[in-house]
Design an enzyme around this catalytic site. Structure first.
Site, PDB file in Angstrom:
ATOM      1  N   HIS A 100      -2.426   2.693  -5.876  1.00  0.00           N
ATOM      2  CA  HIS A 100      -3.150   1.447  -5.617  1.00  0.00           C
ATOM      3  C   HIS A 100      -3.303   0.620  -6.895  1.00  0.00           C
ATOM      4  O   HIS A 100      -3.413  -0.607  -6.820  1.00  0.00           O
ATOM      5  CB  HIS A 100      -4.521   1.752  -5.011  1.00  0.00           C
ATOM      6  CG  HIS A 100      -4.979   0.709  -4.047  1.00  0.00           C
ATOM      7  ND1 HIS A 100      -4.351   0.478  -2.837  1.00  0.00           N
ATOM      8  CD2 HIS A 100      -5.987  -0.192  -4.113  1.00  0.00           C
ATOM      9  CE1 HIS A 100      -4.961  -0.508  -2.195  1.00  0.00           C
ATOM     10  NE2 HIS A 100      -5.953  -0.928  -2.946  1.00  0.00           N
TER      11      HIS A 100
ATOM     12  N   TYR B 175      -8.883 -10.736  -7.417  1.00  0.00           N
ATOM     13  CA  TYR B 175      -7.862 -10.729  -8.466  1.00  0.00           C
ATOM     14  C   TYR B 175      -7.971 -11.935  -9.392  1.00  0.00           C
ATOM     15  O   TYR B 175      -7.500 -11.888 -10.525  1.00  0.00           O
ATOM     16  CB  TYR B 175      -6.466 -10.635  -7.840  1.00  0.00           C
ATOM     17  CG  TYR B 175      -6.264  -9.328  -7.134  1.00  0.00           C
ATOM     18  CD1 TYR B 175      -6.180  -8.132  -7.848  1.00  0.00           C
ATOM     19  CD2 TYR B 175      -6.201  -9.266  -5.757  1.00  0.00           C
ATOM     20  CE1 TYR B 175      -6.033  -6.924  -7.195  1.00  0.00           C
ATOM     21  CE2 TYR B 175      -6.052  -8.058  -5.102  1.00  0.00           C
ATOM     22  CZ  TYR B 175      -5.967  -6.886  -5.830  1.00  0.00           C
ATOM     23  OH  TYR B 175      -5.831  -5.693  -5.186  1.00  0.00           O
TER      24      TYR B 175
ATOM     25  N   LYS C 252      -1.858  -2.669   8.115  1.00  0.00           N
ATOM     26  CA  LYS C 252      -3.049  -2.218   8.839  1.00  0.00           C
ATOM     27  C   LYS C 252      -3.116  -2.875  10.216  1.00  0.00           C
ATOM     28  O   LYS C 252      -2.834  -4.057  10.366  1.00  0.00           O
ATOM     29  CB  LYS C 252      -4.310  -2.575   8.037  1.00  0.00           C
ATOM     30  CG  LYS C 252      -4.509  -1.725   6.790  1.00  0.00           C
ATOM     31  CD  LYS C 252      -5.841  -2.020   6.135  1.00  0.00           C
ATOM     32  CE  LYS C 252      -6.116  -1.084   4.967  1.00  0.00           C
ATOM     33  NZ  LYS C 252      -7.419  -1.349   4.326  1.00  0.00           N
TER      34      LYS C 252
ATOM     35  N   ARG D 280      -0.556  -1.695  -7.169  1.00  0.00           N
ATOM     36  CA  ARG D 280      -0.798  -2.842  -6.268  1.00  0.00           C
ATOM     37  C   ARG D 280      -1.716  -3.853  -6.948  1.00  0.00           C
ATOM     38  O   ARG D 280      -1.464  -5.055  -6.926  1.00  0.00           O
ATOM     39  CB  ARG D 280      -1.410  -2.331  -4.965  1.00  0.00           C
ATOM     40  CG  ARG D 280      -1.761  -3.402  -3.929  1.00  0.00           C
ATOM     41  CD  ARG D 280      -2.172  -2.681  -2.644  1.00  0.00           C
ATOM     42  NE  ARG D 280      -2.967  -3.482  -1.732  1.00  0.00           N
ATOM     43  CZ  ARG D 280      -2.446  -4.249  -0.775  1.00  0.00           C
ATOM     44  NH1 ARG D 280      -1.135  -4.351  -0.638  1.00  0.00           N
ATOM     45  NH2 ARG D 280      -3.229  -4.924   0.051  1.00  0.00           N
TER      46      ARG D 280
ATOM     47  N   HIS E 124      -3.770  -9.179   3.309  1.00  0.00           N
ATOM     48  CA  HIS E 124      -5.220  -9.271   3.442  1.00  0.00           C
ATOM     49  C   HIS E 124      -5.584 -10.207   4.593  1.00  0.00           C
ATOM     50  O   HIS E 124      -5.073 -11.327   4.667  1.00  0.00           O
ATOM     51  CB  HIS E 124      -5.857  -9.815   2.153  1.00  0.00           C
ATOM     52  CG  HIS E 124      -5.848  -8.844   1.026  1.00  0.00           C
ATOM     53  ND1 HIS E 124      -6.009  -9.211  -0.294  1.00  0.00           N
ATOM     54  CD2 HIS E 124      -5.716  -7.492   1.006  1.00  0.00           C
ATOM     55  CE1 HIS E 124      -5.966  -8.145  -1.066  1.00  0.00           C
ATOM     56  NE2 HIS E 124      -5.784  -7.090  -0.296  1.00  0.00           N
TER      57      HIS E 124
ATOM     58  N   ARG F 130       0.859  -1.173   0.000  1.00  0.00           N
ATOM     59  CA  ARG F 130       0.000   0.000   0.000  1.00  0.00           C
ATOM     60  C   ARG F 130       0.901   1.231   0.000  1.00  0.00           C
ATOM     61  O   ARG F 130       2.012   1.199   0.539  1.00  0.00           O
ATOM     62  CB  ARG F 130      -0.908   0.011   1.233  1.00  0.00           C
ATOM     63  CG  ARG F 130      -1.815  -1.215   1.351  1.00  0.00           C
ATOM     64  CD  ARG F 130      -2.595  -1.185   2.665  1.00  0.00           C
ATOM     65  NE  ARG F 130      -3.486  -2.319   2.798  1.00  0.00           N
ATOM     66  CZ  ARG F 130      -3.163  -3.475   3.399  1.00  0.00           C
ATOM     67  NH1 ARG F 130      -1.952  -3.612   3.934  1.00  0.00           N
ATOM     68  NH2 ARG F 130      -4.023  -4.465   3.488  1.00  0.00           N
TER      69      ARG F 130
END
Length: 296
Positions: free
Chosen positions: A242, A277, A167, A245, A268, A143
């Site tokens: 992004h 994806y 995160k 990414r 994730h 990110r």
């Protein structure tokens, strides 16, 4: 309501250790809800108040996806208040989430990526830095917030990895390809020290990617520089950090990468997030079939 929101935001920041951007998003979404319900206390909020807020948002043109995010913030608030004993019932239990289809992200082609990576002028320190940032972004799928917050000690060039704090403060290890490592070596060995020459030298800041002011590159500054390179390359797509990414993930899957490994590299928490994806890769393969098969 304002006091309840303040307590919830403090809980997200101090106890759940959510990322700064996530906390800010919760604050904005809940502020708009508080404005709609005005002077009502949390215990006075009914399901109809929430559905009225949702209807108002739709009237203002908000997308179903954004509305679902706002409702998620409201659900989080009332769950927090219920657990803490501030309210006896959770009005969100009787509110349905808006339905929306999964949006398949657009990605760059390999040629577009190559063009973008070659765009920075590597004869100047800023160009070496930007080239290293773009190569790292595409090589790792980080990110942009993770990229600009990378510290030198988190890059291990001998092992070819970066240790990323993602995160919620979760750490993960991501491999870095040879071309990105070469770009990083060129930047660190020459350009980084030059950029920091007037700010105390290479040891004056722990951050990997820096500016002449002596601090780390910001998300906003990197985005602006990226837009300049997109314009230079004449790429007619809505490009963002992004999107690199997305391109990283899609190009790996197209070449047989394992979905679970990709989930780990992207950071994730839910495999369902990574599965989008597979749809991108399938859609691209179908389009290639249409474009090149003689009987398509």
């Amino acid at each position: 309501m304002d006091d309840a929101i303040d307590n919830f935001i403090f809980h997200l920041r101090a106890e759940r250790n959510l990322a700064k951007n996530s906390v800010q998003a919760y604050s904005r979404d809940l502020a708009s809800f508080a404005e709609c319900v005005q002077d009502k206390a949390p215990s006075e909020i009914a399901p109809d108040d929430i559905t009225a807020f949702m209807a108002q948002q739709l009237d203002e043109g908000i997308s179903s996806r954004s509305l679902a995010r706002k409702l998620s913030a409201i659900r989080g608030l009332f769950k927090f208040l219920r657990v803490s004993g501030d309210i006896k019932r959770d009005p969100t239990k009787l509110v349905d989430s808006p339905r929306y289809g999964k949006r398949i992200p657009e990605v760059l082609t390999l040629d577009e990526v190559e063009s973008l990576l070659a765009a920075p002028d590597r004869s100047v320190p800023e160009g070496l830095r930007d080239h290293a940032m773009l190569e790292t972004l595409y090589a790792t799928g980080l990110r942009v917030s993770e990229l600009v917050n990378l510290q030198q000690r988190e890059l291990d060039t001998r092992a070819g990895i970066v240790r990323v704090v993602g995160k919620g403060g979760k750490q993960r290890i991501v491999p870095v390809g040879q071309m990105a490592l070469e770009a990083l070596d060129s930047y660190v060995s020459t350009a980084r020290g030059t950029l920091l020459a007037s700010s105390g030298g290479p040891g004056s800041t722990p951050y990997l990617f820096v500016t002449r002011r002596g601090g780390p590159m910001t998300r906003q500054n990197f985005w602006k520089r990226l837009m300049g390179y997109v314009e230079k390359c004449e790429i007619e797509k809505d490009v963002s950090p992004h999107k690199l990414r997305h391109s990283f993930a899609t190009h790996l899957l197209e070449r047989g990468a394992d979905l679970r490994i990709l989930q780990t590299m992207l950071g994730h928490a839910d495999i369902g997030t990574t599965q989008i994806y597979t749809h991108v890769a399938q859609a691209r393969l179908k389009q290639l079939h249409v474009d090149f098969h003689p009987r398509a």
